[in-house]
Design an enzyme around this catalytic site. Structure first.
Site, PDB file in Angstrom:
ATOM      1  N   GLY A 125       0.836  -1.202   0.000  1.00 46.77           N
ATOM      2  CA  GLY A 125       0.000   0.000   0.000  1.00 46.77           C
ATOM      3  C   GLY A 125       0.873   1.255   0.000  1.00 46.77           C
ATOM      4  O   GLY A 125       0.460   2.305   0.481  1.00 46.77           O
ATOM      5  N   ALA A 126       2.079   1.136  -0.555  1.00 51.54           N
ATOM      6  CA  ALA A 126       3.080   2.210  -0.464  1.00 51.54           C
ATOM      7  C   ALA A 126       2.642   3.504  -1.145  1.00 51.54           C
ATOM      8  O   ALA A 126       3.096   4.578  -0.783  1.00 51.54           O
ATOM      9  CB  ALA A 126       4.406   1.743  -1.066  1.00 51.54           C
ATOM     10  N   GLY A 169      -0.442   4.686  -1.260  1.00 49.98           N
ATOM     11  CA  GLY A 169      -1.678   5.240  -0.680  1.00 49.98           C
ATOM     12  C   GLY A 169      -1.384   6.420   0.244  1.00 49.98           C
ATOM     13  O   GLY A 169      -0.225   6.811   0.434  1.00 49.98           O
ATOM     14  N   LYS A 183     -10.364  -4.503  11.677  1.00 47.59           N
ATOM     15  CA  LYS A 183      -8.948  -4.482  12.052  1.00 47.59           C
ATOM     16  C   LYS A 183      -8.679  -5.477  13.186  1.00 47.59           C
ATOM     17  O   LYS A 183      -7.635  -6.133  13.217  1.00 47.59           O
ATOM     18  CB  LYS A 183      -8.535  -3.072  12.485  1.00 47.59           C
ATOM     19  CG  LYS A 183      -8.497  -2.058  11.333  1.00 47.59           C
ATOM     20  CD  LYS A 183      -8.330  -0.624  11.869  1.00 47.59           C
ATOM     21  CE  LYS A 183      -8.212   0.390  10.733  1.00 47.59           C
ATOM     22  NZ  LYS A 183      -8.130   1.785  11.246  1.00 47.59           N
ATOM     23  N   GLY A 228       0.704   5.213   3.238  1.00 49.81           N
ATOM     24  CA  GLY A 228       1.949   4.608   2.771  1.00 49.81           C
ATOM     25  C   GLY A 228       2.977   5.622   2.315  1.00 49.81           C
ATOM     26  O   GLY A 228       4.170   5.495   2.627  1.00 49.81           O
TER      27      GLY A 228
END
Lengths: 331, 331
Positions: free
Chosen positions: A10-11, A13, A131, A16
């Site tokens: 998810g870098a 996003g 989560k 991220g």
């Protein structure tokens, strides 16, 4: 000292990219071309502009399908010390095969996608419920982990000013016309600048004290009314507020749930429910406090890193008023 | 020093009565007639012989319906410092109104019914899944709590001997003919004598370090094979063992689930499922270890109370062989 190898999922996003920035800044991760920082990307995204930009900054981009073969995932995570997931809600469940692969690959710390407010594990916010399911699966796997929550992001708490000076970073899709304050405004609310999310993460993932622990990364926890007074002082403008009672927010949550149950599952309805639940948790229940975090077993960065210089809300808001701030969820 | 006032719910059950014994032994709770120890009883049970016996020992018995009026529950819990619940699985859910009343009454510590092995929060044992739901509700209430688990009770780990010397406390309903060992017998398994459950509880509930924490109360964690060797040494008899593979236990769990799904919900089928899941967790997954407990965030009594003299398995087993032991779930 050996560098810590980190992989992000998810870098590109919203969360991220702040983490990537901070890791590239830090000597512990940045080895200038040795590519100690990996971005795991879905093959369909791996060639897009955002990943091309990451490559040009020295990040190794590894295309692998999280929902595909476990062997490919395990191979991608082999020799990785820390996996950080910043995937969005649509991909929360994909973290389970990711965690299984991380366990097989011998990953030393898995950081699942949280990075939000302090909320009870179940029964208050639908996102937190999901989560918690992911964290329970991580615990079942006996995989080392760290959960990092950060409070309310400064950029998500921008008032509308009569002068219109904040409008350029208050997209109508995400911010209401009015300045809503949940409850009586006396709730304490932990807060953070988005850039500090990354800088805290860089410290936390190298710290043995935070292994298998939840951490609240924030050193600023004003009452909401105090925050509005501060905004007024900095801007020199009187800020109109609309206080929302518990009953009013409960009504909004109920209404959103009914819409979704009736099949209205568009993005705005989902975001509306999510925001109402955040307001209820932080403003009515008063969950997003250092005190409740400690009750839930969190470590506090105010104890762990007393030297950390967090960006102040004053500096952040001045930046906004100077027209220099970046809008959340923008490039 | 002010005495700590304690209320038990489930005081006459298998776990509760060991806790009552220990509290009555301890100067911190026993004020000889001042009734600092309260047993909350369902009105239909409050006059039975077990509660009459508790009264004669100085315990205050308060009849109140857990599933009835909240006001009555709050009144019963007012001025109580610590509530300990040892209810059985059928009443796990009744702990939620109890916890709500405890919150309203200002109870300083709530100990929900756990008192078993260390097991992941979700997905391994149906009973633990339910216990986790209760704990999550306690956390949502922001009610101070302590969870106490204790490992495998010595009395639940009694081998069948060729001489028949253990048969008098191995009721056929609870113990199989054969001595089953899950896995290869190399799993480490935390264990305890039932009397020490109460003695540990008496310490833990007075200890500020254990507030809002899970605690593993046990100082004996042998490998199962080592335990069998010890049993052979003490008894002087060779003990036949039947090793159960992961696959065999998975099959038993699956079979029990199918029976229950088909409507066969009798006590023995339920207990069968429960026992298979304990064997799987402890023997195959190897969850019931001090190391896994620490990973889950537990404090260990070996660190907290290094001076605690736990009854040894040797002494317990000798008592059994001498014909002096009490059978579990008996008077």
């Amino acid at each position: 000292m050996a560098k810590t190898s980190v992989a992000l999922v998810g870098a590109t996003g919203e969360t991220g990219h702040f983490i990537i920035d901070a890791l590239l800044e830090s000597d512990a991760f940045n080895t200038h071309g040795l590519q100690e920082i990996t971005a795991i990307a879905q093959p369909s995204s791996a060639t897009n502009q955002k990943y091309t930009n990451l490559r040009s900054r020295g990040v190794k981009v590894v295309p692998v399908d999280f929902t595909g073969s476990e062997d490919a995932l395990v191979e991608a995570l082999t020799n990785i010390d820390v996996v950080i997931s910043t995937v969005s809600v649509a991909s929360f469940k994909d973290q389970i095969p990711l965690a299984k692969a991380a366990k097989k690959a011998g990953v030393k710390r898995f950081v699942p996608s949280e990075f939000a407010m302090v909320i009870p594990p179940k029964g208050v916010h639908d996102l937190q419920d999901m989560k918690t399911d992911v964290l329970n699966e991580i615990k079942r796997l006996h995989l080392p982990w760290t959960v990092i929550n950060v409070g309310w992001w400064y950029a998500g708490f921008l008032p509308r000013l009569a002068s219109g000076r904040t409008d350029y970073i208050r997209p109508a899709a995400l911010f209401p016309e009015q300045n809503f304050v949940p409850g009586d405004g006396e709730a304490v609310c932990s807060m953070i600048d988005s850039r500090d999310v990354g800088r805290y993460v860089a410290r936390i993932i190298q710290d043995p004290r935070t292994l298998n622990k939840q951490v609240l990364a924030s050193n600023f926890a004003p009452k909401l009314n105090e925050l509005y007074s501060l905004m007024e002082e900095i801007s020199g403008e009187k800020i109109e507020r609309t206080y929302l009672s518990a009953k009013a927010i409960e009504g909004q949550i109920q209404q959103s749930r009914e819409k979704i149950a009736a099949g209205q599952t568009d993005y705005m309805t989902q975001v509306g429910l999510m925001m109402s639940q955040y307001q209820y948790s932080a403003g009515i229940r008063q969950d997003n406090t250092p005190e409740y975090a400690e009750y839930l077993g969190y470590l506090l960065t105010t104890d762990l890193y007393p030297d950390f210089k967090q960006m102040t809300y004053r500096d952040f808001f001045q930046e906004v008023l100077d027209g220099k701030a970046r809008a959340a969820y923008s490039e």
